[in-house]
Design a protein around this motif. Sequence first.
Motif, PDB file in Angstrom:
ATOM      1  N   ASP A  39      25.533  59.635  96.155  1.00 49.80           N
ATOM      2  CA  ASP A  39      25.778  59.693  94.715  1.00 49.80           C
ATOM      3  C   ASP A  39      26.380  58.378  94.250  1.00 49.80           C
ATOM      4  OD1 ASP A  39      25.103  62.207  93.426  1.00 49.80           O
ATOM      5  OD2 ASP A  39      26.430  63.114  94.936  1.00 49.80           O
ATOM      6  N   GLU A  40      26.170  58.092  93.007  1.00 50.82           N
ATOM      7  CA  GLU A  40      26.806  56.928  92.373  1.00 50.82           C
ATOM      8  C   GLU A  40      28.320  56.987  92.603  1.00 50.82           C
ATOM      9  OE1 GLU A  40      26.257  56.904  88.154  1.00 50.82           O
ATOM     10  OE2 GLU A  40      27.727  55.319  87.836  1.00 50.82           O
ATOM     11  N   ASP A  59      18.737  57.019  91.283  1.00 47.53           N
ATOM     12  CA  ASP A  59      18.913  57.642  89.974  1.00 47.53           C
ATOM     13  C   ASP A  59      20.305  57.433  89.404  1.00 47.53           C
ATOM     14  OD1 ASP A  59      20.398  59.353  91.520  1.00 47.53           O
ATOM     15  OD2 ASP A  59      19.164  61.134  91.153  1.00 47.53           O
ATOM     16  N   LEU A  60      20.451  57.898  88.199  1.00 43.85           N
ATOM     17  CA  LEU A  60      21.673  57.685  87.444  1.00 43.85           C
ATOM     18  C   LEU A  60      21.814  58.849  86.473  1.00 43.85           C
ATOM     19  CD1 LEU A  60      23.663  55.180  87.121  1.00 43.85           C
ATOM     20  CD2 LEU A  60      22.322  54.611  85.103  1.00 43.85           C
ATOM     21  N   HIS A  61      23.017  59.346  86.360  1.00 47.99           N
ATOM     22  CA  HIS A  61      23.247  60.434  85.400  1.00 47.99           C
ATOM     23  C   HIS A  61      23.736  59.869  84.094  1.00 47.99           C
ATOM     24  CE1 HIS A  61      22.540  64.126  87.609  1.00 47.99           C
ATOM     25  NE2 HIS A  61      22.949  63.471  88.690  1.00 47.99           N
ATOM     26  N   VAL A  62      23.119  60.317  83.008  1.00 49.76           N
ATOM     27  CA  VAL A  62      23.558  59.916  81.676  1.00 49.76           C
ATOM     28  C   VAL A  62      23.927  61.196  80.932  1.00 49.76           C
ATOM     29  CG1 VAL A  62      22.920  58.740  79.540  1.00 49.76           C
ATOM     30  CG2 VAL A  62      21.972  57.966  81.723  1.00 49.76           C
ATOM     31  N   ARG A 118      18.511  63.213  84.417  1.00 49.81           N
ATOM     32  CA  ARG A 118      18.676  62.073  85.325  1.00 49.81           C
ATOM     33  C   ARG A 118      17.671  60.992  84.974  1.00 49.81           C
ATOM     34  NH1 ARG A 118      17.163  62.372  90.644  1.00 49.81           N
ATOM     35  NH2 ARG A 118      15.805  64.130  90.229  1.00 49.81           N
ATOM     36  N   VAL A 144      15.842  55.060  88.223  1.00 55.30           N
ATOM     37  CA  VAL A 144      15.940  53.612  88.060  1.00 55.30           C
ATOM     38  C   VAL A 144      14.795  52.909  88.790  1.00 55.30           C
ATOM     39  CG1 VAL A 144      17.375  51.602  88.515  1.00 55.30           C
ATOM     40  CG2 VAL A 144      18.424  53.753  87.801  1.00 55.30           C
ATOM     41  N   TRP A 204      28.316  52.892  96.214  1.00 56.01           N
ATOM     42  CA  TRP A 204      26.946  52.996  95.709  1.00 56.01           C
ATOM     43  C   TRP A 204      26.916  52.811  94.195  1.00 56.01           C
ATOM     44  CZ3 TRP A 204      24.018  52.213  99.518  1.00 56.01           C
ATOM     45  CH2 TRP A 204      24.189  52.839 100.747  1.00 56.01           C
ATOM     46  N   GLN A 205      25.994  51.953  93.751  1.00 55.62           N
ATOM     47  CA  GLN A 205      25.856  51.695  92.318  1.00 55.62           C
ATOM     48  C   GLN A 205      25.025  52.798  91.651  1.00 55.62           C
ATOM     49  OE1 GLN A 205      27.453  48.966  91.320  1.00 55.62           O
ATOM     50  NE2 GLN A 205      27.015  49.238  89.139  1.00 55.62           N
ATOM     51  N   PHE A 206      24.061  53.315  92.428  1.00 53.91           N
ATOM     52  CA  PHE A 206      23.195  54.392  91.929  1.00 53.91           C
ATOM     53  C   PHE A 206      23.191  55.510  92.954  1.00 53.91           C
ATOM     54  CE2 PHE A 206      21.525  50.437  90.122  1.00 53.91           C
ATOM     55  CZ  PHE A 206      21.554  50.750  88.769  1.00 53.91           C
ATOM     56  N   GLY A 207      22.637  56.640  92.548  1.00 54.81           N
ATOM     57  CA  GLY A 207      22.446  57.731  93.494  1.00 54.81           C
ATOM     58  C   GLY A 207      21.078  57.626  94.134  1.00 54.81           C
TER      59      GLY A 207
END
Lengths: 415, 273, 179
Positions: free
Chosen positions: C42-43, C61-64, C69, C72, C92-95
């Motif tokens: 996870d991020e 991926d990224l949660h907004v 989701r 990216v 981690w920058q992203f998941g």
Amino acid sequence: MTVLTGNGGAAGNGGAAGNGGAGVAGQRRRFELPAAGLEDLHRALVSAGYQVIGPRVTGDAITLGELTSASELPFGWGVSLSPGGYRLRKRDDAAAFGHSAGPGSWKQFLHPPREQLWSATRGTDGLAVGPGAVQEPRKLAFLGVRPCDLRAIQVLDRVLRGAAGRDCAYSRRRAAVFIIVVNCTEPGETCFCASMATGPESGPGYDLLMTELTAGPDHSFVIEAGSPGGQEILTRLPVRPADPGVTERADTAVAGAADRMGRSMQTDGLPGMLAASRHAQRWEDVASRCLTCGNCTMACPTCFCTTVEDVTDLSGEHAERWQNWSSCFELDFSYLHGGPVRSSGVSRYRQWLTHKLGTWHDQFGSSGCVGCGRCIVWCPVGIDLTEEVAALWAERNAAGGPTAGSEGPERGERG
Amino acid sequence: MTGFRYPVSYRVSSRQEETHDTVTITLEPAGEPIAAFRPGQFTMLYSFGVGEIPISVSGPPGVPTLTHTIRAVGAVSAALCAAQPGQVIGVRGPFGTSWDHAEAAANRDLLLVAGGIGLAPLRPALLEALAQPGRYRRIIMLAGARSAAELVFAAEYGRWRERGAEVAITVDKADASWPGQVGVVTQLIGRAHLDPARTTALICGPEVMMRITARTLTAAGLPPASIWISLERNMQCGTAECGHCQLGPLLLCRDGPVVNFGLAEPLLTVREL
Amino acid sequence: MSVTSTELASHRFAAGLTAPQLDRLAAIAASVELAADTRLFDEGGQAASLWLIRSGRIALDLHVPGRDRLIVETLGPGDELGLSWLVSPPRWQFGAVVQLAASAFELTAAAVTSLCESDHELGYQVTRRLLDTAIGRLQAARIRILDLYAAPPRATPSSGAPARGGPARGGPALPGGSP
């Protein structure tokens, strides 16, 4: 692509073949026509159905237009030319063709500035598209075409006649033109046809070829036919076989003109040099002077670019397409997806010069420049094409040779 | 030659909305047709009274109908996109070079790389290749789009795969509802296991995308001579007479749109050429 | 499951490595099978692994908040997953979630770092490959920023007038009088 050789210029003009067509090797038959015979020539052309177009003084320039009589020719007038300068001057003699190129060129008759391409009506069965109001072309006789301008017509032929079988208005007009070339004996200050190998002696493609003689005892012309149609007209003129002394005087005058060119250009390897000079500093220099007015493209006898315009009437059932002269100096000329490709004046001047002298070879198999000097004379800020090319050569040579940095292999067969 | 200088009448026989701004129309001749086209060539489509624009043929060769996929970005393209079945469209052409110039020999690998609506001019080449099973060792279609909603011919990818093509699709923007790949189309190249010596690549998309894709392919070992791109400039006459579509030595309505990358690359890197 | 040098050599990452280098790298790699829908990280989590993907597909991926989701980027065969441990702090920058069942070689960041510290030549080779990947992703990201497939700005050709006047059609400007 149409390849122009031999007597192609007057193909389709009709007229019975005379005795021994000119252009046959070893059979150059030259005659002498007294200056007064120009009126006979005019009459013969008119009676053969031609409207005669030639140079005459209008306002303060020698321009091309209909001649109702040979007396309208600019007898005794010459011109003084310089970058951005054009002045009429009185000559010491009565020469009819003692002037160099004026602002107009034969392009305006063969490739008119504005022309309807077609008109269409929307019906239930689809579009009825036809040539519209386009008339059958008038038979035109071009009287007093300079050798450089004959070459310009042939350059236009290559561009606008299209591939075989593709009928077009240009081809129809061109087929109805009779060409009388007058060799150049007195080049102007901005002329460089000798560099471009387009003059001062005419190449083939004329119907009649004349050389004007004013220096001797009589004002006369050496004249010869270059086509069956030319031969036909020639038989109606008060000519006598030219004495060897007369033809020698004519040849000497033409040959001497090659040494009196006001300008010159290094053409050997020029397309390669220009292809290698797309990033030259000189473009910035010339663009700082260029107004991007496009006058050079209008004056140039070979600039052919056009833009179309689609119009409809108020009912919306009738539409027309018109073609107008266009110029690569227009910002919209290279419009693509929301903006022009060539937005800077630098790129537009580079496009004009490199196309004219370089990539024209790739596209149409010859240079687009005939060395007439019109672009130099009619540039409002006096940009001199020959000077720009010389500067590009100098910059390229300083950078390590004519083709250093060139783009590699020549492309192959075209599609 | 019919349809060369004067538009000839075609009637819209079907209309398919591809995306919110892109429509595929199929035209059938209302009279004498234009000459048969080859994949990669374009026609000039005339919307009565509005104007004329160049559009690549997107349908299969060898049939009497002409299919074009058009994105509404200006007055003429919007009018063409709005054309309903039965409406008459003027057609001139076909013009320009075709993908045939790539001369992809039998038993080679045919790689098609499309960006956005650039898939349209490649589709005739793909359909023709699929119609000749065994001619190519592999047929690979890599396509990129802005998002899943902007994919054109999306309903056909499955059929292309069934008929033997390897099809990889990637999008720039996606949420979790998109089950496919996300990224730039060039990233698909590394995953395609190309045999550089046996691959002929045909690329069509925005010019920047084609440059980057072609460079990625040359970095992967493809000789520039094996890479072909479809270029666009302001094509107006289609007959090499109006001068607008020049790119250096090329008149793209005649010498293009399909051009070898080896020839095009030095031209494409000159600003404002 | 342990990994042989031969197996590792089949991955793009291993191209150009010498046999001894392959042996050393294989010794710290594990072969893993990743089931679809498995979340790998996870991020914000501690970045501690490098995966060399052999098959399947992984989505970054990224949660907004308020949106689904966002994906990216997706990674596939031949790609590397997990670069964040290279920089500090290693998070981690992203998941990452497995989109299509995948197989990979997994190497712990600690083992890779330690190996590279003890063998600078191998460390150089590994770092170069990861740098290649990072630059490739940077360039890809830049291309996507360009939004190349967006509709061009809508403008009419006649809207842009020549900067300093257009040519007079029909002939050059004449000095006094026209033909």
